[in-house]
Design a protein around this motif. Structure first.
Motif, PDB file in Angstrom:
ATOM      1  N   HIS A  27     -38.818  -6.943  69.240  1.00 54.43           N
ATOM      2  CA  HIS A  27     -38.705  -7.983  68.175  1.00 54.43           C
ATOM      3  C   HIS A  27     -39.003  -9.507  68.565  1.00 54.43           C
ATOM      4  CE1 HIS A  27     -34.938  -9.587  69.530  1.00 54.43           C
ATOM      5  NE2 HIS A  27     -34.674  -8.521  69.878  1.00 54.43           N
ATOM      6  N   TRP A  28     -39.231 -10.439  67.847  1.00 61.33           N
ATOM      7  CA  TRP A  28     -39.534 -11.763  68.068  1.00 61.33           C
ATOM      8  C   TRP A  28     -38.448 -12.703  67.732  1.00 61.33           C
ATOM      9  CZ3 TRP A  28     -42.768  -9.384  64.709  1.00 61.33           C
ATOM     10  CH2 TRP A  28     -42.995 -10.117  63.465  1.00 61.33           C
ATOM     11  N   TRP A  29     -37.286 -12.264  67.460  1.00 59.24           N
ATOM     12  CA  TRP A  29     -36.117 -13.021  67.019  1.00 59.24           C
ATOM     13  C   TRP A  29     -35.419 -13.774  68.217  1.00 59.24           C
ATOM     14  CZ3 TRP A  29     -34.853  -8.757  63.117  1.00 59.24           C
ATOM     15  CH2 TRP A  29     -35.458  -8.863  62.008  1.00 59.24           C
ATOM     16  N   THR A  30     -36.034 -14.923  68.688  1.00 60.87           N
ATOM     17  CA  THR A  30     -35.531 -15.580  69.980  1.00 60.87           C
ATOM     18  C   THR A  30     -34.932 -16.788  69.743  1.00 60.87           C
ATOM     19  OG1 THR A  30     -37.673 -16.340  70.281  1.00 60.87           O
ATOM     20  CG2 THR A  30     -36.919 -14.143  71.354  1.00 60.87           C
ATOM     21  N   SER A  33     -30.973 -18.970  65.527  1.00 62.95           N
ATOM     22  CA  SER A  33     -30.383 -18.480  64.400  1.00 62.95           C
ATOM     23  C   SER A  33     -31.074 -16.928  64.223  1.00 62.95           C
ATOM     24  CB  SER A  33     -30.841 -19.182  63.067  1.00 62.95           C
ATOM     25  OG  SER A  33     -32.161 -19.360  62.923  1.00 62.95           O
ATOM     26  N   GLU A  34     -32.148 -16.906  64.885  1.00 62.43           N
ATOM     27  CA  GLU A  34     -32.662 -15.557  64.941  1.00 62.43           C
ATOM     28  C   GLU A  34     -31.980 -14.592  65.788  1.00 62.43           C
ATOM     29  OE1 GLU A  34     -37.489 -16.291  64.094  1.00 62.43           O
ATOM     30  OE2 GLU A  34     -36.635 -16.526  66.236  1.00 62.43           O
ATOM     31  N   ALA A  35     -31.505 -15.072  66.771  1.00 64.73           N
ATOM     32  CA  ALA A  35     -30.906 -14.521  67.911  1.00 64.73           C
ATOM     33  C   ALA A  35     -29.503 -14.165  67.478  1.00 64.73           C
ATOM     34  CB  ALA A  35     -30.539 -15.141  69.294  1.00 64.73           C
ATOM     35  N   GLY A  38     -42.141 -16.104  70.512  1.00 67.25           N
ATOM     36  CA  GLY A  38     -43.395 -16.677  69.969  1.00 67.25           C
ATOM     37  C   GLY A  38     -43.053 -16.462  68.384  1.00 67.25           C
ATOM     38  N   GLY A  39     -42.958 -17.450  67.661  1.00 67.31           N
ATOM     39  CA  GLY A  39     -42.802 -17.616  66.352  1.00 67.31           C
ATOM     40  C   GLY A  39     -43.995 -16.771  65.622  1.00 67.31           C
ATOM     41  N   GLY A  40     -43.552 -16.239  64.480  1.00 68.83           N
ATOM     42  CA  GLY A  40     -44.652 -15.462  63.886  1.00 68.83           C
ATOM     43  C   GLY A  40     -44.885 -14.250  64.381  1.00 68.83           C
ATOM     44  N   GLY A  41     -44.544 -13.893  65.754  1.00 63.61           N
ATOM     45  CA  GLY A  41     -44.820 -12.612  66.292  1.00 63.61           C
ATOM     46  C   GLY A  41     -46.088 -12.038  66.749  1.00 63.61           C
ATOM     47  N   LEU A  93     -41.933  -4.914  62.650  1.00 61.99           N
ATOM     48  CA  LEU A  93     -43.386  -4.746  62.454  1.00 61.99           C
ATOM     49  C   LEU A  93     -43.531  -5.021  60.764  1.00 61.99           C
ATOM     50  CD1 LEU A  93     -45.875  -3.682  63.746  1.00 61.99           C
ATOM     51  CD2 LEU A  93     -45.511  -1.571  62.814  1.00 61.99           C
ATOM     52  N   LYS A  94     -44.589  -5.610  60.049  1.00 62.05           N
ATOM     53  CA  LYS A  94     -44.445  -5.813  58.780  1.00 62.05           C
ATOM     54  C   LYS A  94     -46.009  -5.802  58.170  1.00 62.05           C
ATOM     55  CE  LYS A  94     -43.901 -10.388  59.601  1.00 62.05           C
ATOM     56  NZ  LYS A  94     -43.396 -11.739  59.313  1.00 62.05           N
ATOM     57  N   GLY A  95     -46.025  -5.535  56.530  1.00 62.03           N
ATOM     58  CA  GLY A  95     -46.828  -5.674  55.985  1.00 62.03           C
ATOM     59  C   GLY A  95     -47.994  -4.690  56.379  1.00 62.03           C
ATOM     60  N   ASP A 103     -38.172 -19.753  55.179  1.00 56.23           N
ATOM     61  CA  ASP A 103     -36.523 -19.802  55.129  1.00 56.23           C
ATOM     62  C   ASP A 103     -35.965 -19.493  56.412  1.00 56.23           C
ATOM     63  OD1 ASP A 103     -36.671 -17.553  54.123  1.00 56.23           O
ATOM     64  OD2 ASP A 103     -36.189 -18.226  52.040  1.00 56.23           O
ATOM     65  N   TRP A 104     -36.619 -18.971  57.490  1.00 57.55           N
ATOM     66  CA  TRP A 104     -36.073 -19.044  58.677  1.00 57.55           C
ATOM     67  C   TRP A 104     -35.768 -20.289  59.216  1.00 57.55           C
ATOM     68  CZ3 TRP A 104     -40.583 -16.913  57.195  1.00 57.55           C
ATOM     69  CH2 TRP A 104     -41.878 -17.614  57.517  1.00 57.55           C
ATOM     70  N   ALA A 105     -36.443 -21.385  58.602  1.00 58.35           N
ATOM     71  CA  ALA A 105     -36.183 -23.015  58.919  1.00 58.35           C
ATOM     72  C   ALA A 105     -34.496 -22.964  58.639  1.00 58.35           C
ATOM     73  CB  ALA A 105     -36.912 -23.829  58.548  1.00 58.35           C
ATOM     74  N   TYR A 122     -43.856 -14.227  49.780  1.00 62.68           N
ATOM     75  CA  TYR A 122     -42.887 -13.067  50.413  1.00 62.68           C
ATOM     76  C   TYR A 122     -43.221 -12.912  51.530  1.00 62.68           C
ATOM     77  CZ  TYR A 122     -44.812  -9.052  48.609  1.00 62.68           C
ATOM     78  OH  TYR A 122     -45.793  -7.848  48.169  1.00 62.68           O
ATOM     79  N   ASN A 123     -42.172 -12.708  52.363  1.00 61.99           N
ATOM     80  CA  ASN A 123     -42.388 -12.092  53.817  1.00 61.99           C
ATOM     81  C   ASN A 123     -41.227 -11.208  53.907  1.00 61.99           C
ATOM     82  OD1 ASN A 123     -42.845 -11.749  56.368  1.00 61.99           O
ATOM     83  ND2 ASN A 123     -42.181 -13.846  57.056  1.00 61.99           N
ATOM     84  N   VAL A 124     -41.453  -9.841  54.139  1.00 63.37           N
ATOM     85  CA  VAL A 124     -40.335  -8.933  54.318  1.00 63.37           C
ATOM     86  C   VAL A 124     -40.450  -8.379  55.690  1.00 63.37           C
ATOM     87  CG1 VAL A 124     -39.473  -6.664  53.525  1.00 63.37           C
ATOM     88  CG2 VAL A 124     -40.614  -8.407  51.791  1.00 63.37           C
ATOM     89  N   ASP A 125     -39.484  -8.908  56.665  1.00 66.22           N
ATOM     90  CA  ASP A 125     -39.208  -8.275  57.999  1.00 66.22           C
ATOM     91  C   ASP A 125     -38.805  -6.828  57.524  1.00 66.22           C
ATOM     92  OD1 ASP A 125     -39.898 -10.569  59.828  1.00 66.22           O
ATOM     93  OD2 ASP A 125     -37.824 -11.356  59.012  1.00 66.22           O
ATOM     94  N   SER A 126     -39.276  -5.885  58.579  1.00 57.39           N
ATOM     95  CA  SER A 126     -39.024  -4.678  58.589  1.00 57.39           C
ATOM     96  C   SER A 126     -39.098  -3.956  60.030  1.00 57.39           C
ATOM     97  CB  SER A 126     -40.187  -3.716  57.494  1.00 57.39           C
ATOM     98  OG  SER A 126     -41.433  -3.958  57.763  1.00 57.39           O
ATOM     99  N   ASN A 144     -26.949 -15.356  58.118  1.00 57.27           N
ATOM    100  CA  ASN A 144     -27.475 -16.010  59.270  1.00 57.27           C
ATOM    101  C   ASN A 144     -28.991 -16.424  59.621  1.00 57.27           C
ATOM    102  OD1 ASN A 144     -24.839 -15.979  60.632  1.00 57.27           O
ATOM    103  ND2 ASN A 144     -25.368 -13.843  61.256  1.00 57.27           N
ATOM    104  N   LYS A 145     -29.621 -15.566  58.785  1.00 51.20           N
ATOM    105  CA  LYS A 145     -31.199 -15.720  59.131  1.00 51.20           C
ATOM    106  C   LYS A 145     -32.093 -16.549  57.888  1.00 51.20           C
ATOM    107  CE  LYS A 145     -34.776 -14.135  60.889  1.00 51.20           C
ATOM    108  NZ  LYS A 145     -36.069 -14.857  60.700  1.00 51.20           N
ATOM    109  N   GLY A 146     -31.381 -17.075  57.044  1.00 48.72           N
ATOM    110  CA  GLY A 146     -32.011 -17.662  55.891  1.00 48.72           C
ATOM    111  C   GLY A 146     -32.748 -17.141  54.858  1.00 48.72           C
ATOM    112  N   ALA A 158     -50.258 -15.461  55.737  1.00 44.24           N
ATOM    113  CA  ALA A 158     -49.878 -16.301  57.128  1.00 44.24           C
ATOM    114  C   ALA A 158     -48.945 -15.287  57.826  1.00 44.24           C
ATOM    115  CB  ALA A 158     -49.205 -17.595  56.927  1.00 44.24           C
ATOM    116  N   HIS A 159     -47.905 -14.539  57.252  1.00 44.23           N
ATOM    117  CA  HIS A 159     -47.150 -13.627  57.696  1.00 44.23           C
ATOM    118  C   HIS A 159     -47.184 -12.150  57.583  1.00 44.23           C
ATOM    119  CE1 HIS A 159     -44.917 -17.064  59.391  1.00 44.23           C
ATOM    120  NE2 HIS A 159     -45.360 -17.667  58.405  1.00 44.23           N
ATOM    121  N   GLY A 160     -48.629 -11.849  57.575  1.00 45.21           N
ATOM    122  CA  GLY A 160     -49.198 -10.545  58.070  1.00 45.21           C
ATOM    123  C   GLY A 160     -48.692  -9.509  56.846  1.00 45.21           C
TER     124      GLY A 160
END
Ligand code: BGC
Length: 414
Positions: A30-33, A36-38, A62-65, A87-89, A264-266, A293-297, A332-334, A372-374
């Motif tokens: 994952h790229w949650w570093t 708030s992501e961690a 690395g933001g955006g993955g 992985l998404k989209g 809104d991860w910000a 929308y951007n759905v993490d999965s 936590n994630k926004g 932009a977020h795949g």
């Protein structure tokens, strides 16, 4: 007495019938570093451990993955794919077509995912009709975040049109304040770009960035989009190149800049720093109607029948869509829960706006996947668009030249 005997007999039978218990294992890429992501992903690690799982963490900063996806490719090519991958989209379906994804339909059916996930979002999790990814959340991408004190001190309202955004930014800039906190990384440039495209109408967004209609790409409206991108470039400070998104968020938080245009991860970063929406910072949708929308999965990679890893994948999938994780993680994630049956009582005002707008935009056809977020396009056309957006943002290229380059790049990528 009879009853007791019966009970003993059936217990003995069910124990004998139990398979050897597997020991759930998962290596998770994952790229949650960020802070708030961690904190958010730690919730999943804890729930996994509580249920007896062993988690091997593979964070790729690395933001955006983009960096995470490069690491994934290397691992799969070397025949050693991680167990579970953020992985998404359409990338989910691209990997499925490579024949490397596991089918998680058994878990999805047992857990009744079809009853609790909105159809439009659930579709992203399917490959040839079966479930091949587990959704975590719904992030809205098209937000403006603002430092409330800066706006108040300068008599500036939260902008609702791009003209207002530009007028507010001009005023702030004259007062010596950096209007826009931005990190010069291509995915962040793309995040600005898609917000501006949406600002020219949900239909235009649909034609240009989902249908890749040459008439929309090669249009006067697209020239206007690049004009606005040039204007935005003028609101960014000199040190923006390569800056991470969370450092740009920190600039707004610390009063070094007024606005950030970011998903809104910000908000996750503001909340992790103890900031309160409506008091310390403001949230507002970017100008124009629509919800990107951007759905993490997470998708599970084929582990060749390794029982412990399969057990890890099933457990992860179950926890990810489970109501308890959906609530705690998203606080936590926004983002907001992707499940429609999780209460939003403990969520903040921005999350409520997100949920209300999502329902409204779903009804009016302007609930749209983020390019932009795949979420909207396959890798090649998405990459071609982003290359042009970044090349324009980082040079003095004219809007007309950018439009021509965009039209050609998309044509070549299809
Ligand atoms: C992901 C978010 C993540 C953000 C910054 C987005 O593409 O969906 O979960 O926080 O990138 O890394």
């Amino acid at each position: 007495m009879k009853m007791k005997n019966l009970f003993v007999a059936s217990t003995a039978l069910s124990i004998a019938a139990l398979p050897v218990l597997a020991d759930p294992q998962a290596e998770v890429l994952h790229w949650w570093t960020s802070g708030s992501e961690a904190k958010s992903v730690a919730v999943l690690q804890e729930e996994f451990a509580e249920r007896g799982g062993t988690w091997t963490d593979m964070p790729v900063a690395g933001g955006g993955g983009d960096a995470a996806m490069t690491a994934l490719r290397a691992r799969v090519l070397s025949g050693n794919a991680p167990t579970a991958v953020q992985l998404k989209g359409p990338a989910i379906q691209e990997w499925y077509e490579e024949g490397v994804l596991a089918d998680i339909s058994d878990v999805a059916e047992q857990q009744g995912w079809a009853d609790v996930l909105p159809d439009q979002l659930a579709e992203h999790m399917k490959c040839d009709g079966h479930w091949c990814a587990a959704p975590v959340n719904v992030h809205r991408v098209n937000w403006i975040w603002a430092n409330k004190a800066i706006l108040d001190q300068n008599g500036v309202e939260m902008p609702t049109t791009w003209e207002e955004f530009n007028a507010a930014s001009d005023k702030l800039q004259e007062a010596g304040i950096t209007p826009l906190a931005h990190g010069g990384q291509s995915w962040q440039d793309a995040t600005l770009f898609e917000a501006v495209v949406l600002g020219h109408g949900a239909e235009f967004y649909q034609s240009a960035l989902i249908d890749l209609d040459p008439e929309a790409l090669d249009s006067e409206t697209m020239v206007e989009v690049f004009d606005e991108m040039r204007t935005l470039r003028g609101y960014v400070d000199d040190n923006f190149s390569g800056r991470d998104w969370n450092l740009a968020t920190a600039m707004v938080m610390n009063g070094e800049a007024a606005f950030q245009i970011m998903g809104d991860w910000a908000k996750g970063e503001f909340l992790a720093a103890g900031k309160v929406p409506g008091e310390d910072f403001l949230c507002g949708a970017t100008p124009g109607d629509g919800y990107l929308y951007n759905v993490d999965s997470f998708a599970m990679f084929d582990v060749g029948g390794d029982e412990d890893k399969v057990a890890g994948q099933n457990l992860l999938a179950e926890l990810i869509v489970g109501p308890s994780f959906q609530e705690t993680f998203n606080l936590n994630k926004g983002s907001i829960p992707v499940r429609s049956d999780v209460s939003l009582d403990d969520f903040d005002m921005c999350a409520h706006i997100s949920a209300e707008d999502m329902a409204k935009d779903a009804a009016s056809g302007s609930l749209l996947p983020s390019y932009a977020h795949g979420m909207a396009l396959r890798g090649e056309p998405a990459g071609a668009i982003t290359d042009v957006v970044t090349a324009h943002f980082n040079s003095d290229m004219s809007s007309q030249d950018a439009v021509q380059m965009l039209t050609e790049a998309v044509a070549n990528a299809m």
